[in-house]
Scaffold this motif. Structure first.
Motif, PDB file in Angstrom:
ATOM      1  N   LEU B  88       0.835  -1.208   0.000  1.00  0.00           N
ATOM      2  CA  LEU B  88       0.000   0.000   0.000  1.00  0.00           C
ATOM      3  C   LEU B  88       0.865   1.252   0.000  1.00  0.00           C
ATOM      4  CD1 LEU B  88      -2.932   1.257   0.459  1.00  0.00           C
ATOM      5  CD2 LEU B  88      -2.282   1.369   2.847  1.00  0.00           C
ATOM      6  N   THR B 157      -2.575  -0.554  -5.995  1.00  0.00           N
ATOM      7  CA  THR B 157      -2.722   0.711  -5.274  1.00  0.00           C
ATOM      8  C   THR B 157      -2.354   1.881  -6.180  1.00  0.00           C
ATOM      9  OG1 THR B 157      -2.138  -0.369  -3.205  1.00  0.00           O
ATOM     10  CG2 THR B 157      -2.016   2.020  -3.243  1.00  0.00           C
ATOM     11  N   VAL B 188      -6.517   8.981  -0.974  1.00  0.00           N
ATOM     12  CA  VAL B 188      -6.747   7.587  -0.566  1.00  0.00           C
ATOM     13  C   VAL B 188      -8.234   7.310  -0.285  1.00  0.00           C
ATOM     14  CG1 VAL B 188      -6.218   5.829   1.168  1.00  0.00           C
ATOM     15  CG2 VAL B 188      -4.379   7.197   0.181  1.00  0.00           C
ATOM     16  N   VAL B 195      -8.679   0.534  -3.966  1.00  0.00           N
ATOM     17  CA  VAL B 195      -7.491   0.078  -3.242  1.00  0.00           C
ATOM     18  C   VAL B 195      -7.788  -1.238  -2.523  1.00  0.00           C
ATOM     19  CG1 VAL B 195      -5.977   0.591  -1.297  1.00  0.00           C
ATOM     20  CG2 VAL B 195      -6.447   2.350  -2.982  1.00  0.00           C
TER      21      VAL B 195
END
Lengths: 274, 283
Positions: B88, B157, B188, B195
């Motif tokens: 990540l 990601t 994010v 993600v």
């Protein structure tokens, strides 16, 4: 970067707290003062020796054909150009006499807000969109009050007050743009930069935004890039005409549109090019 | 347009439509066939004993794979704890902070890692964990699987963050937010779903890996407590049972395959539900 010695324009120094245009509004205070501004994308010079004094609590419009540097110029004022690589700037920009280029970036952008061409709300609720600025900047007072106040200033409160927790994406394009204005206002900026805020909107939404700008002048200084000359004529007190990265003319809007002093300005506003 | 030309257009349209439709059917068909086969061969051996009991010697009825199911869970947990955060954060670095040369190198190496045969990753884990510690262990198996998750998590990601419109970053930075604040609070969250889907994909991808476990987690016919002992896992169990000469074990291998697939599916659905609920709460 900030050349301290190039403030020798007619407006520099303490006396220059007065406006650029003696005939226009001699009492207007200068909010932003730009002198000898040159801007480069890599080796290409995008702005050439721009000098401009933005009067406080008025709307200053930047007009000119596509690619003339209007948006680039706007993005120098809050240093948004720094997000792009290989850019260089010299000259000086003063906000209330303080050097913008030396200022703390977060503080500068709190003082100079910006609204973009395409409405760009965050994928969050209406409330969280407006609350974003106060939250990250830690503004005192109750958050919900700040949100309501900003939404009211952006003339959106009545339409969204019952849907504050709904996604901002559920709003129409015009509402989204007013939400973006509210989001920018939530940190109480002194200056609001608008980069063609209505170019993606229908005439009714455009009219609403123009109307709310009128009310904002009390508390904000507005610099607005627009493609639309009618719009510039309707909302602005001062107008600057840019061409190929050079500022051709800067005058009170009525004068720029009725008796421009430069033939190129006249050619542009009469629609001969651009 | 002439009649001949029109006819030609109609025919080519029909041919292409048939081709694409058939291929789509084949793609779906592969999945359906695998699932069908597993159910057909394995469902018969699925019963309470399978989930509750330890493996039994050949001929003894009532043997199960409880230890392998738990083992797979433990291995995947460890792998996720190790691989997903690294994946990540590297993905965030690549998408948001990397300079051109550094991003190029990281992306290239990540792709290489993705291409490393899983058995080689197993040997690597064997060399760095099993040999020094002188024991096969859950830790070594989880580490091997975690290494395999990294490149998948990094690239998914990165791809997810890149789909976030640049306008959102600008809006945030224009409000005085730093780059980091913008990434954490806007970018994010905006790509949260994508993600997490990528993370699930990485998990599903390694859940069935056998080769890296053969000489790391090794296998175990009993429960394995803690993290420093050999541990059973469904894929290794399937491998051992499938190559055995016993019909009974073959059936159990099929059943194990079915359970493995079911677990991955379940994890997927659970994640989707969780993400859905989190997203709803946010809007």
């Amino acid at each position: 970067m900030a050349a301290g010695g190039v403030r020798g324009v007619p407006l520099a120094g303490a006396a220059a707290r007065r406006s650029a245009e003696p005939e226009g509004k001699p009492e207007a205070v200068t909010r932003i003062e730009v002198s000898h501004l040159n801007f480069f994308y890599g080796a290409r010079q995008a702005l050439h020796d721009i000098n401009l004094a933005v009067p406080a609590n008025l709307v200053t419009a930047l007009i000119g054909p596509s690619g003339c540097g209007k948006s680039t110029f706007l993005r120098t004022l809050n240093r948004m150009y720094e997000t792009q690589r290989h850019t260089r700037l010299d000259g000086s920009i003063l906000l209330d006499g303080e050097d913008v280029l030396e200022m703390d970036l977060a503080l500068l952008r709190r003082r100079i807000g910006m609204v973009f061409q395409k409405p760009n709300p965050f994928p969050k609720s209406v409330f969280d969109n407006v609350a974003y600025g106060p939250r990250i900047n830690g503004i005192e007072g109750k958050l919900s009050d700040a949100v309501e106040r900003s939404l009211r200033r952006a003339a959106l409160w009545d339409e969204v007050k019952d849907h504050l927790q709904k996604s901002a994406y559920a709003l129409s394009g015009g509402q989204q743009q007013r939400l973006c204005i509210a989001r920018a206002l939530a940190v109480n900026p002194e200056v609001l930069l608008l980069d063609e805020p209505c170019s993606a909107l229908d005439p009714v939404s455009t009219a609403k935004i123009e109307e709310l700008l009128f009310g904002l002048k009390e508390s904000c200084t507005i610099v607005m890039v627009t493609h639309n000359m009618q719009q510039a004529a309707r909302v602005s007190e001062y107008a600057a005409f840019l061409l190929d990265g050079r500022m051709i003319e800067y005058a009170p809007t009525p004068r720029l549109f009725t008796t421009p002093s430069d033939p190129r300005t006249e050619a542009y506003i009469t629609g001969r090019f651009g | 347009m002439s009649a001949a030309r029109r006819r030609w257009r109609k025919i080519s349209n029909l041919v292409m439509l048939t081709c694409t439709g058939l291929c789509a059917l084949l793609a779906v068909g592969a999945m359906v066939a695998i699932l069908g086969f597993l159910v057909w061969k394995g469902a018969g051996a699925l019963n309470w004993d399978f989930f509750a009991n330890l493996p039994a010697p050949v001929g003894v009825p009532g043997g199960g794979m409880a230890n392998a199911i738990v083992g797979t869970g433990k291995l995947l947990l460890l792998a996720s704890l190790f691989g997903l955060p690294i994946g990540l954060l590297s993905g965030v670095y690549l998408a948001e902070f990397g300079s051109r040369p550094s991003s190029f190198v990281i992306r290239y190496v990540t792709d290489l890692l993705n291409g490393v045969p899983s058995i080689v990753i197993g040997i690597f884990a064997y060399a760095v964990i099993v040999l020094p510690m002188k024991t096969f262990s859950t830790l070594a198996g989880g580490f091997a699987l975690g290494v395999m998750m990294i490149p998948i998590a990094v690239r998914s990601t990165e791809e997810s963050l890149r789909t976030v419109p640049p306008g959102l970053r600008e809006a945030s930075e224009a409000l005085g937010a730093s780059r980091t604040t913008t990434v954490v609070r806007v970018v994010v969250p905006a790509s949260f779903r994508a993600v997490l889907t990528g993370m699930m994909l990485a998990l599903a991808r390694v859940a069935g890996e056998t080769a890296p476990l053969l000489f790391t987690a090794f296998g175990n016919n009993d429960w394995s407590s803690g993290w420093m002992r050999p541990i059973a896992s469904l894929p290794v169990m399937i491998y051992n049972y499938a190559i055995s000469p016993f019909r009974d074990w073959h059936r159990q291998a099929w059943a194990a395959g079915l359970v493995l697939l079911g677990l991955v599916l379940l994890a997927n659905i659970a994640a989707k539900l969780l993400i859905g609920r989190a997203a709803e709460a946010e809007y």
